[in-house]
Write an enzyme that holds these catalytic residues in place. Structure first.
Site, PDB file in Angstrom:
ATOM      1  N   CYS A  93      -1.484   8.776   3.440  1.00  0.00           N
ATOM      2  CA  CYS A  93      -1.454   8.186   2.103  1.00  0.00           C
ATOM      3  C   CYS A  93      -2.787   8.370   1.391  1.00  0.00           C
ATOM      4  O   CYS A  93      -2.871   8.238   0.170  1.00  0.00           O
ATOM      5  CB  CYS A  93      -1.090   6.709   2.182  1.00  0.00           C
ATOM      6  SG  CYS A  93      -2.195   5.734   3.230  1.00  0.00           S
ATOM      7  N   GLU A 105       0.894  -1.167   0.000  1.00  0.00           N
ATOM      8  CA  GLU A 105       0.000   0.000   0.000  1.00  0.00           C
ATOM      9  C   GLU A 105       0.922   1.204   0.000  1.00  0.00           C
ATOM     10  O   GLU A 105       1.646   1.427   0.971  1.00  0.00           O
ATOM     11  CB  GLU A 105      -0.916  -0.040   1.222  1.00  0.00           C
ATOM     12  CG  GLU A 105      -1.959   1.065   1.229  1.00  0.00           C
ATOM     13  CD  GLU A 105      -1.529   2.252   2.069  1.00  0.00           C
ATOM     14  OE1 GLU A 105      -1.108   3.271   1.455  1.00  0.00           O
ATOM     15  OE2 GLU A 105      -1.598   2.183   3.300  1.00  0.00           O
TER      16      GLU A 105
END
Length: 709
Positions: free
Chosen positions: A303, A264
């Site tokens: 993120c 990720e």
């Protein structure tokens, strides 16, 4: 950075004990993000990573394997409850990372909340065993003696987890929770700048005494050779930069050794403002609020933060003005321990340099600062003073605009801080195209109150994103937000975002398991899975004409201590009369012509004439198998997978066969759940209906031990 002798070492927790290097010199010094004061030294020199992995594969696997899926889920709840009572002490540590109280709550409370969620879902959605079925049995022979099934079982190695600096608690626990339920030991490797917060959380987890030995190990410091000692039995989950993910993915043990790898990574997430969401609409206001929240939460170090605001070209200036005005009104930069501060420092001075460098690159490529400044901001200190400081990693929020909306810099260069760009689009197709230029993202917001716009934008960008957050006046107050992954849904995304999936409820548990096709007789499939398969042996009570065993006890008279998979009951035949069908139609009001008009029913290709209602047949079936006297069966709480297959005209007869299919004791209750395979046949043996009956059954028949036996 140079080390400071006064800064204590952040220990690792490996092989069930705390470890520090024998040589205290060396390592990396970690500073308070707000003041620049030395906090700790991080050093893993001399740590035997092969021994750490082997301990997980042996002790961790063995101890976790002693528990069922439900038992591990319950331990997560117990752990979450313990941590919930200690979170205040974690807040105090978290402030040093530059996180405000709200930021710390998102990280710490959010991480603990993940444990609660997975505990609940694990007990509701998984069996109380260590084998999970995946789909129905596939019959592979004409006589049914050979069949196939898919199952999930845990991988035999460790789940190595490399986490990012921005969420040292949540990022660790959202990986730990599904691995723990699956029964796979965790080796956590936090990022150095905030690893001391992760260490504090692991210390509490160890102090709780709740976790089996080997459930979690912590590496504080470098773990560059960790992949060298992993193999096909293991899994590596990475959260961080796309460049580091690419380097890990290219490791020989991933390419040739079969290590399961999921990533990720950073992404250029977008928020698209619909053409209907003009100034003055609730959607415009909700969009502006979402943008400012994402810019300032964790100082933009997320993120999932919004990096590209894709808005109608005519609204670019309005959006910049509105976002800037909200930032002016609500943002107070400073030490999060100071009164009134709403945005803290970046996690480290290195991070500040990286973000400023990224912004400078974007400006050089054509971006213009429309709000904010790269100069050191005025910050509020713990003493309440407002001044410019040299020590902390503070930065003002910045909004960039672009004359060239297709400039690669805005779609490929990420400033991982309080920085966001506003670019204009001409129509919906243009907005979709611009969003896709991010080359794959974790999340996008679509802000509109027009259903057609929402449909066009969402379906247009969905394949480029792991999650699409639709925002309008109906969800403005209730939404968890653009940048907040929830444990129930997938967190991840294609392309630049890493191509992996984290969270996603039980899906993420299965990521730590191997799906295997098994083939054999129904008896062997039943033995492996613990779930009765059609064609497997049964002990039938009831009607001798259906193969009932003389003296066999009706399974409804058995407690869970006595009941076994395959215990069954076969009822006698019951004849169906037209009078009963007519009475049911009149009583319920279900006078559909197939039950009341013979000529119309005969004209229907599905019916031979007037037929019994499906629900009448199910009701009769209950009357055929239910035991009226009190006993171990406490309640019927539903039916699943009901299908009507063969119509039953008046004059036909039916019987029901009930077989104990799946038994799930509840760990914390004095009863469990039993799923019964129910089949209604007619007098010729044709299947009329199939379904599962769900009941709650006592573990021990204490209340009505001898009633009716």
């Amino acid at each position: 950075m140079t080390t400071t002798p006064m800064a204590p070492l952040v220990p690792s927790f490996v092989q069930n004990s705390w470890w520090t290097p024998s040589d205290p010199d060396g390592g990396t010094s970690v500073l308070d993000a707000n003041t620049g004061e030395p906090l700790a030294t991080v050093n893993s020199d001399g740590l035997d990573l092969a021994a750490v992995v082997e301990y997980g594969r042996t002790v961790g696997q063995r101890e976790l394997g002693k528990l069922s899926l439900h038992e591990r889920a319950l331990k997560l709840k117990e752990l979450a409850t313990f941590l919930n009572e200690r979170r205040e002490e974690l807040y105090e540590i978290s402030y040093r990372t530059g996180a405000t109280k709200i930021d710390s709550m998102v990280d710490i409370d959010g991480g603990i909340g993940v444990l609660f969620t997975f505990s609940s879902k694990g007990r509701r959605e998984l069996p109380n065993s260590n084998v999970i079925l995946d789909g129905p049995m596939e019959v592979l022979s004409r006589d049914g003696s050979f069949a196939g099934e898919h199952i999930y079982t845990r991988i035999p190695g460790v789940a190595a987890q490399i986490n990012a600096f921005n969420f040292p608690v949540w990022g660790m626990l959202e990986k730990f929770a599904p691995a723990f339920i699956a029964g796979v030991p965790t080796i956590a490797k936090p990022a150095t700048p905030t690893g001391y917060v992760a260490e504090a959380m692991v210390r509490l987890m160890v102090e709780s005494g709740i976790l089996p030995a080997g459930s979690i190990q912590l590496i504080s410091g470098s773990a560059r050779t960790l992949l060298d000692v992993l193999d096909y039995r293991d899994m590596l989950s990475f959260t961080g930069s796309a460049s580091t993910a690419s380097a890990l993915k290219a490791h020989k043990n991933v390419i040739d050794g079969g290590v399961r790898f999921t990533a990720e990574t950073d992404s250029l997430n977008a928020a698209i403002l619909g053409p209907d969401a003009v100034v003055g609409t609730p959607e415009f206001d909700a969009f502006v609020k979402a943008v400012t929240t994402e810019m300032t939460s964790k100082a933009g170090q997320k993120c999932t933060a919004i990096r590209r605001n894709i808005v109608p070209a005519a609204l670019v200036d309005d959006v910049v003005k509105a976002v800037g005005g909200r930032l002016d009104a609500r943002v107070v930069i400073g030490d999060p321990r100071a009164e009134g501060v709403t945005m803290g420092a970046l996690a480290s001075l290195e991070q500040l340099r990286d973000v400023r460098g990224a912004v400078e690159d974007m400006i050089a490529a054509g971006g213009e600062i429309a709000y904010g400044t790269l100069d050191a901001p005025v910050v509020r200190t713990t003493g309440g003073e407002e001044k410019t400081v040299d020590a902390g990693a503070f930065m003002s929020p910045l909004i960039l605009t672009w004359d060239d909306v297709e400039n690669q810099a805005v779609h490929s260069r990420e400033a991982f801080g309080p920085v966001s760009s506003v670019i204009g689009y001409t129509d919906l197709d243009d907005a979709i195209r611009l969003a896709a230029m991010g080359s794959g993202s974790l999340v996008a917001t679509v802000c509109t109150n027009d259903a057609d716009t929402a449909r066009v934008l969402t379906t247009g960008i969905a394949s480029h994103h792991g999650r699409v957050h639709m925002l309008n006046r109906e969800t403005a107050r209730s939404s968890t937000g653009h940048g907040s992954p929830v444990p129930h849904l997938v967190h991840g995304g294609p392309g630049r975002a890493g191509g992996g999936e984290e969270l996603g409820g039980i899906r993420s548990v299965k990521h730590h398991m191997q799906r295997t096709a098994i083939q054999g007789s129904p008896n062997m499939l039943t033995a492996v899975t613990g779930v009765w398969h059609t064609g497997a042996d049964r002990v039938i009570a009831g009607d001798p004409e259906f193969g009932a065993v003389a003296g066999a006890i009706h399974p409804f008279r058995k407690s869970l201590a006595e009941l076994e998979i395959g215990d069954a009951f076969a009822s006698p035949l019951r004849k169906v009369s037209l009078e009963e069908i007519t009475a049911f139609a009149n009583e319920t009001g279900d006078t559909f012509y197939a039950h009341t008009d013979r000529a119309a029913a005969e004209a229907n290709p599905f019916f031979p004439g007037i037929v019994a209602h499906g629900y009448l047949l199910v009701s009769w079936a209950a009357g055929l198998f239910v035991q009226p006297a009190p006993g171990p069966v406490l309640a019927n709480y539903g039916l699943e997978n009901l299908r009507f297959i063969t119509p039953v005209p008046d004059g036909d007869s039916i019987r029901v066969t009930l077989t104990a299919k799946k038994i799930t004791p509840r760990v914390t209750d004095e009863y469990g759940e039993v799923a019964w395979d129910a089949v209604i046949n007619n007098q010729d043996g044709e299947i009329v209906a199939t379904y599962d009956v769900l009941t709650l059954v006592e573990k021990e028949d204490t209340t009505y031990a001898n009633w009716g036996k």
